[in-house]
Design a protein around this motif. Structure first.
Motif, PDB file in Angstrom:
ATOM      1  N   ALA A   1       4.706  -7.435 -10.452  1.00 23.47           N
ATOM      2  CA  ALA A   1       3.711  -6.739 -10.680  1.00 23.47           C
ATOM      3  C   ALA A   1       4.077  -5.211 -10.380  1.00 23.47           C
ATOM      4  O   ALA A   1       5.112  -4.742 -11.139  1.00 23.47           O
ATOM      5  CB  ALA A   1       2.660  -6.951  -9.538  1.00 23.47           C
ATOM      6  N   ALA A   2       3.174  -4.684  -9.707  1.00 15.77           N
ATOM      7  CA  ALA A   2       3.392  -2.898  -9.470  1.00 15.77           C
ATOM      8  C   ALA A   2       4.713  -2.576  -8.914  1.00 15.77           C
ATOM      9  O   ALA A   2       5.191  -1.270  -9.005  1.00 15.77           O
ATOM     10  CB  ALA A   2       2.387  -2.246  -9.065  1.00 15.77           C
ATOM     11  N   LEU A   3       5.511  -3.599  -8.174  1.00 15.20           N
ATOM     12  CA  LEU A   3       6.724  -3.500  -7.564  1.00 15.20           C
ATOM     13  C   LEU A   3       7.878  -3.378  -8.582  1.00 15.20           C
ATOM     14  O   LEU A   3       9.014  -3.019  -8.147  1.00 15.20           O
ATOM     15  CB  LEU A   3       6.963  -4.164  -6.377  1.00 15.20           C
ATOM     16  N   GLU A   4       7.465  -4.016  -9.584  1.00  5.40           N
ATOM     17  CA  GLU A   4       8.900  -4.182 -10.688  1.00  5.40           C
ATOM     18  C   GLU A   4       9.508  -2.763 -10.838  1.00  5.40           C
ATOM     19  O   GLU A   4      10.692  -3.072 -10.826  1.00  5.40           O
ATOM     20  CB  GLU A   4       8.377  -4.750 -12.040  1.00  5.40           C
ATOM     21  N   PRO A   5       9.150  -1.737 -11.151  1.00 10.96           N
ATOM     22  CA  PRO A   5       9.918  -0.552 -11.479  1.00 10.96           C
ATOM     23  C   PRO A   5      10.833  -0.060 -10.147  1.00 10.96           C
ATOM     24  O   PRO A   5      11.876   0.390 -10.444  1.00 10.96           O
ATOM     25  CB  PRO A   5       8.847   0.791 -11.816  1.00 10.96           C
TER      26      PRO A   5
ATOM     27  N   THR B   1       0.778  -1.336  -0.025  1.00 10.04           N
ATOM     28  CA  THR B   1       0.095   0.073  -0.095  1.00 10.04           C
ATOM     29  C   THR B   1       0.961   1.295  -0.078  1.00 10.04           C
ATOM     30  O   THR B   1       0.746   2.413  -0.574  1.00 10.04           O
ATOM     31  CB  THR B   1      -1.062   0.096   1.122  1.00 10.04           C
ATOM     32  N   ALA B   2       1.823   1.236   0.668  1.00 16.53           N
ATOM     33  CA  ALA B   2       2.895   2.481   0.810  1.00 16.53           C
ATOM     34  C   ALA B   2       3.552   2.644  -0.358  1.00 16.53           C
ATOM     35  O   ALA B   2       3.830   3.873  -0.810  1.00 16.53           O
ATOM     36  CB  ALA B   2       3.825   2.349   1.938  1.00 16.53           C
ATOM     37  N   LEU B   3       3.965   1.682  -1.042  1.00 18.15           N
ATOM     38  CA  LEU B   3       4.665   1.796  -2.310  1.00 18.15           C
ATOM     39  C   LEU B   3       4.069   2.192  -3.631  1.00 18.15           C
ATOM     40  O   LEU B   3       4.394   2.405  -4.586  1.00 18.15           O
ATOM     41  CB  LEU B   3       5.959   0.393  -2.396  1.00 18.15           C
ATOM     42  N   THR B   4       2.733   1.269  -3.601  1.00 21.36           N
ATOM     43  CA  THR B   4       1.975   1.368  -4.890  1.00 21.36           C
ATOM     44  C   THR B   4       0.522   2.214  -4.582  1.00 21.36           C
ATOM     45  O   THR B   4       0.082   2.174  -5.614  1.00 21.36           O
ATOM     46  CB  THR B   4       1.878   0.197  -5.519  1.00 21.36           C
ATOM     47  N   GLY B   5       0.131   2.389  -3.436  1.00 23.57           N
ATOM     48  CA  GLY B   5      -1.108   2.881  -3.137  1.00 23.57           C
ATOM     49  C   GLY B   5      -2.211   1.997  -3.241  1.00 23.57           C
ATOM     50  O   GLY B   5      -3.480   2.176  -3.065  1.00 23.57           O
ATOM     51  N   ALA B   6      -1.784   0.649  -3.542  1.00 21.81           N
ATOM     52  CA  ALA B   6      -2.974  -0.298  -3.540  1.00 21.81           C
ATOM     53  C   ALA B   6      -2.493  -1.618  -3.015  1.00 21.81           C
ATOM     54  O   ALA B   6      -1.229  -1.745  -2.651  1.00 21.81           O
ATOM     55  CB  ALA B   6      -3.531  -0.469  -4.814  1.00 21.81           C
ATOM     56  N   GLY B   7      -3.215  -2.639  -2.634  1.00 21.54           N
ATOM     57  CA  GLY B   7      -2.638  -4.102  -2.249  1.00 21.54           C
ATOM     58  C   GLY B   7      -1.963  -4.693  -3.103  1.00 21.54           C
ATOM     59  O   GLY B   7      -2.047  -4.430  -4.493  1.00 21.54           O
ATOM     60  N   LEU B   8      -0.898  -5.426  -2.735  1.00 18.45           N
ATOM     61  CA  LEU B   8       0.016  -5.918  -3.901  1.00 18.45           C
ATOM     62  C   LEU B   8       0.426  -7.279  -3.467  1.00 18.45           C
ATOM     63  O   LEU B   8       0.767  -7.641  -2.328  1.00 18.45           O
ATOM     64  CB  LEU B   8       1.226  -5.077  -3.849  1.00 18.45           C
ATOM     65  N   ASP B   9       0.468  -8.168  -4.328  1.00 19.87           N
ATOM     66  CA  ASP B   9       0.884  -9.613  -4.288  1.00 19.87           C
ATOM     67  C   ASP B   9       2.114  -9.897  -5.116  1.00 19.87           C
ATOM     68  O   ASP B   9       1.954  -9.572  -6.312  1.00 19.87           O
ATOM     69  CB  ASP B   9      -0.211 -10.751  -4.688  1.00 19.87           C
ATOM     70  N   LEU B  10       3.096 -10.520  -4.621  1.00 18.74           N
ATOM     71  CA  LEU B  10       4.304 -10.729  -5.238  1.00 18.74           C
ATOM     72  C   LEU B  10       4.096 -12.402  -5.372  1.00 18.74           C
ATOM     73  O   LEU B  10       3.833 -13.095  -4.534  1.00 18.74           O
ATOM     74  CB  LEU B  10       5.431 -10.497  -4.635  1.00 18.74           C
ATOM     75  N   LYS B  11       4.416 -12.564  -6.875  1.00 20.19           N
ATOM     76  CA  LYS B  11       4.439 -14.351  -7.134  1.00 20.19           C
ATOM     77  C   LYS B  11       5.635 -14.665  -7.374  1.00 20.19           C
ATOM     78  O   LYS B  11       6.378 -14.086  -8.409  1.00 20.19           O
ATOM     79  CB  LYS B  11       3.205 -14.569  -7.904  1.00 20.19           C
ATOM     80  N   GLN B  12       6.244 -15.835  -7.055  1.00 19.02           N
ATOM     81  CA  GLN B  12       7.363 -16.465  -7.489  1.00 19.02           C
ATOM     82  C   GLN B  12       7.010 -17.968  -7.705  1.00 19.02           C
ATOM     83  O   GLN B  12       6.785 -18.653  -6.814  1.00 19.02           O
ATOM     84  CB  GLN B  12       8.493 -16.181  -6.197  1.00 19.02           C
ATOM     85  N   GLN B  13       7.868 -18.289  -8.715  1.00 19.76           N
ATOM     86  CA  GLN B  13       7.974 -19.728  -9.167  1.00 19.76           C
ATOM     87  C   GLN B  13       9.195 -20.433  -8.874  1.00 19.76           C
ATOM     88  O   GLN B  13      10.408 -19.488  -9.361  1.00 19.76           O
ATOM     89  CB  GLN B  13       7.382 -19.989 -10.610  1.00 19.76           C
ATOM     90  N   ILE B  14       9.233 -21.416  -8.442  1.00 18.18           N
ATOM     91  CA  ILE B  14      10.570 -21.938  -8.174  1.00 18.18           C
ATOM     92  C   ILE B  14      10.680 -23.551  -8.691  1.00 18.18           C
ATOM     93  O   ILE B  14       9.693 -24.283  -8.487  1.00 18.18           O
ATOM     94  CB  ILE B  14      10.928 -22.257  -6.657  1.00 18.18           C
ATOM     95  N   VAL B  15      11.762 -23.725  -9.428  1.00 24.29           N
ATOM     96  CA  VAL B  15      12.031 -25.291  -9.949  1.00 24.29           C
ATOM     97  C   VAL B  15      13.251 -25.463  -9.393  1.00 24.29           C
ATOM     98  O   VAL B  15      14.125 -24.932  -9.624  1.00 24.29           O
ATOM     99  CB  VAL B  15      12.066 -25.123 -11.597  1.00 24.29           C
TER     100      VAL B  15
END
Length: 305
Positions: free
Chosen positions: A154-158, A107-121
């Motif tokens: 997502a929105a945190l990438e930049p 919320t602080a960084l993007t102004g909205a809720g944010l989920d980060l997703k990571q896939q691991i092989v």
């Protein structure tokens, strides 16, 4: 990692379950000696892999395991799920996905809720030793492994890009597990080469530190009965982003700390294991969480054949 790639990972997990069903292990290991599933999918403890090969498969068998884990701290929520295939007590393949609800930080960084997703092989190969059959010898079971991680920020990438953090990376590790069968004690040590920030959930490397670092990890477990164990884990983590954050005017606002837990694992049946733990993940983006140490609980269920 885009949405289409994520769908492929999930499809691979499901298809693995389907195709492995006819060849599940028929004999199996001693209860709990295959470990549980880590938050990255590999067989071991909750936060660090062991040299033991996951699933119930023993020599000349093919086994399958699936897992679901929930971690809750003051400011974050992490859900992980995945699947593991073990073959011939020699090779382990794992697929996993992590979903981090960033809470107040998003919320602080993007102004909205944010989920980060990571896939691991992941893949792990036993090099020598047999932790159970060689329990009366001095040497441990040793394995080597790697985990390739792909982050969808997502929105945190930049923000991560401006700090020099990549959206994918590969960890390499060697792990040694010694089981003292008579005493009912297991000791594990892992040495990991990594660039991952917060296990990769905040990218890999930074503008100030983009080199691999060697991070030790330790697990100790005590078997209280044939199906109940308690233990502790400690995992050192890189602190790549703090200096980059200082350069951006955040002082120590991106500092990272080591992870640790105290756990209890229970196997009500041979194929089902349940793990509960108290976790301390240290500071995670303290600039947005008033510097709080992220403590909380860990719950995990694994079904293995």
């Amino acid at each position: 990692m885009n949405q289409q790639q994520s769908k492929w990972i999930k499809a691979a997990v499901l298809s693995t379950a389907v195709f492995c069903a006819p060849v599940w292990a028929s004999t199996g290991k001693l209860v709990l000696t295959g470990g549980v599933s880590t938050v990255e999918g590999a067989g071991g403890g909750g936060i660090t892999p062991w040299a033991f090969i996951g699933t119930q498969a023993t020599e000349n068998e093919l086994g399958f395991a699936t897992n679901l884990t929930q971690v809750e701290t003051q400011d974050y929520s992490l859900t992980t799920y995945g699947a593991t295939v073990g073959w011939n007590e020699r090779v382990e393949f794992s697929l996993g996905e992590q979903v981090l609800d960033t809470g107040i930080t998003g919320t602080a960084l993007t102004g909205a809720g944010l989920d980060l997703k990571q896939q691991i092989v992941g893949v792990k190969v036993r090099v020598f030793g047999d932790g159970v059959l060689d329990a009366d010898t001095w040497y441990p079971q040793v394995a080597v492994g790697l985990q390739h991680k792909m982050l969808d920020a997502a929105a945190l990438e930049p923000t991560l890009t401006s700090l020099g953090a990549d959206d994918s990376g590969t960890d390499f590790y060697v792990t040694a597990t010694k089981l003292f069968l008579k005493q009912g004690v297991l000791v594990n040590g892992t040495l990991r080469a990594t660039k991952a920030n917060q296990n990769g959930l905040l990218g890999f490397g930074s503008t100030t530190d983009d080199s691999y670092e060697l991070m030790p990890e330790i697990s100790v477990a005590k078997l209280l009965s044939h199906n109940l164990a308690i233990g502790a884990e400690y995992r050192m983590m890189p602190n790549n982003l703090e200096a980059a954050g200082r350069n951006a005017g955040l002082n120590s606002g991106l500092r990272a700390d080591d992870w640790m837990d105290l756990f209890v694992a229970w196997a009500p049946t041979k194929n089902l294991s349940l793990t509960a733990a108290y976790v301390d993940l240290g500071r995670i983006v303290p600039a947005t969480t008033d510097g709080r140490s992220q403590t909380g609980f860990y719950l995990s269920a694994q079904l293995a054949f």
